[in-house]
Design an enzyme around this catalytic site. Sequence first.
Site, mmCIF file in Angstrom:
data_model
loop_
_atom_site.group_PDB
_atom_site.id
_atom_site.type_symbol
_atom_site.label_atom_id
_atom_site.label_comp_id
_atom_site.label_asym_id
_atom_site.label_seq_id
_atom_site.Cartn_x
_atom_site.Cartn_y
_atom_site.Cartn_z
ATOM 1 N N SER A 280 6.941 -4.241 -3.113
ATOM 2 C CA SER A 280 5.626 -2.961 -3.236
ATOM 3 C C SER A 280 6.252 -2.449 -1.624
ATOM 4 O O SER A 280 7.586 -1.772 -0.796
ATOM 5 C CB SER A 280 4.440 -3.660 -3.185
ATOM 6 N N TRP A 281 5.308 -1.249 -1.290
ATOM 7 C CA TRP A 281 5.471 -0.425 -0.316
ATOM 8 C C TRP A 281 6.141 -1.515 0.858
ATOM 9 O O TRP A 281 6.852 -1.335 1.617
ATOM 10 C CB TRP A 281 3.990 -0.274 0.365
ATOM 11 N N HIS B 79 3.341 -6.795 -11.058
ATOM 12 C CA HIS B 79 3.718 -6.576 -9.584
ATOM 13 C C HIS B 79 3.435 -7.216 -8.911
ATOM 14 O O HIS B 79 3.870 -7.563 -7.726
ATOM 15 C CB HIS B 79 2.508 -5.440 -9.943
ATOM 16 N N GLY C 286 0.696 -1.404 -0.032
ATOM 17 C CA GLY C 286 0.076 -0.023 0.007
ATOM 18 C C GLY C 286 0.513 1.421 -0.056
ATOM 19 O O GLY C 286 1.211 1.392 -0.668
ATOM 20 N N ASP D 261 6.433 -5.088 -14.499
ATOM 21 C CA ASP D 261 5.491 -4.499 -13.580
ATOM 22 C C ASP D 261 5.293 -3.199 -13.588
ATOM 23 O O ASP D 261 6.221 -2.428 -13.901
ATOM 24 C CB ASP D 261 7.061 -4.706 -11.855
HETATM 25 N N1 STX Z 1 1.307 1.110 -3.905
HETATM 26 C C1 STX Z 1 2.281 0.010 -4.406
HETATM 27 C C2 STX Z 1 2.007 -1.485 -3.120
HETATM 28 O O1 STX Z 1 2.538 -0.915 -1.810
HETATM 29 C C3 STX Z 1 1.466 2.144 -5.255
HETATM 30 C C4 STX Z 1 1.177 -1.945 -3.809
HETATM 31 N N2 STX Z 1 0.981 -2.419 -4.853
HETATM 32 N N3 STX Z 1 -0.311 -3.605 -4.347
HETATM 33 C C5 STX Z 1 -0.567 -3.418 -3.642
HETATM 34 O O2 STX Z 1 0.115 -2.472 -2.982
HETATM 35 C C6 STX Z 1 -1.772 -4.150 -3.409
HETATM 36 C C7 STX Z 1 -1.404 -5.527 -3.172
HETATM 37 C C8 STX Z 1 -1.887 -3.503 -1.097
HETATM 38 C C9 STX Z 1 -2.770 -3.189 -3.620
#
Ligand code: STX
Length: 318
Positions: free
Chosen positions: A110-111, A294, A43, A266
């Site tokens: 990701s985050w 991603h 997120g 991604d």
């Molecule tokens: N957000 C990147 C991230 O952390 C810009 C992210 N991408 N998808 C997700 O988190 C979820 C799986 C939580 C939707």
Amino acid sequence: MKELYPEIEPFESGMLEVSDIHTIYWERCGNPEGIPVVFLHGGPGGGLIPMYRQFFDPEAYQIILFDQRGSGKSIPHAELEGNTTWDLIKDIETLREKFGVEKWYVFGGSWGSTLSLAYAETHPDRVRGLVLRGIFLTRPKELKWFYQYGASEIYPDFWQRYRDEIPEDERGDMMTAYYKRLISDDEQTRISAARAWSVWEGSTSKLFPDEDLMNHWEDPMEALALARIECHYFMNNSFFPTENYLIENIDKIRHIPTVIVQGRYDVVCPAVSAWELHTAFPESELHIIADAGHSISEKGITAALVDATDRFRDKENS
Ligand code: STX
């Protein structure tokens, strides 16, 4: 190709008050005496799903997971006050001390990769190893790519709903326009903006778009937490003092064994960030998965992540 470990339930879970405002949900799974690992979700605002427990051998690892402030089962839901990267880092330390862990593995995509790097650079002595996926350094160029212009050229069909949520005269700065709506006093305005924002992310996360993932983010509660918290963090440069903070401080963690897993296609967090991280941190092991986007649940990504935690397990046991 390696696959997920079987579904498991926590052997212990609870709620922990971490500030005057926030109480977070945490759980422990696997072996209570096992190698400690903390899972950092994405997120920010994405919250946990049960599948996140399955990236680790449950006989070997003590798996600690939590919903970050305002996310998942943490309360108050989608709250922005007292919710910064530095607050989350403090919570990770609070949990580590609560469970009597000296030093643990940190796993995040990701985050979750952003937060893992920020945590490790702040507390390098507490980290045995890092497993990072879908590298996201929250720099202006990454935010612009996904929320303003770039990804829009690859997914014009899904972009349309995200774009149309905002009147034409405000589209020059989509992030600011969304922020205004996401913190609006009007609930319907907040929910509508949150769904459009979150479904955009869910629609673009996999090489082959997944209807279930898109529908998941139509849920108002899920969407509000993800959209409000992401937008709040990104409007504030994720509370980092400089734009390239995580790379600038990379020398603090170059001694930590680190595996990076990155999907070639991604679109949410393009591979260039993983490349730049690996270039600044050449001791890290970089795996670019040729047929993935991603998502943590794409086959090649899952296989590389499970392989990484298996190899760390074998190293601990040897
Ligand atoms: N957000 C990147 C991230 O952390 C810009 C992210 N991408 N998808 C997700 O988190 C979820 C799986 C939580 C939707």
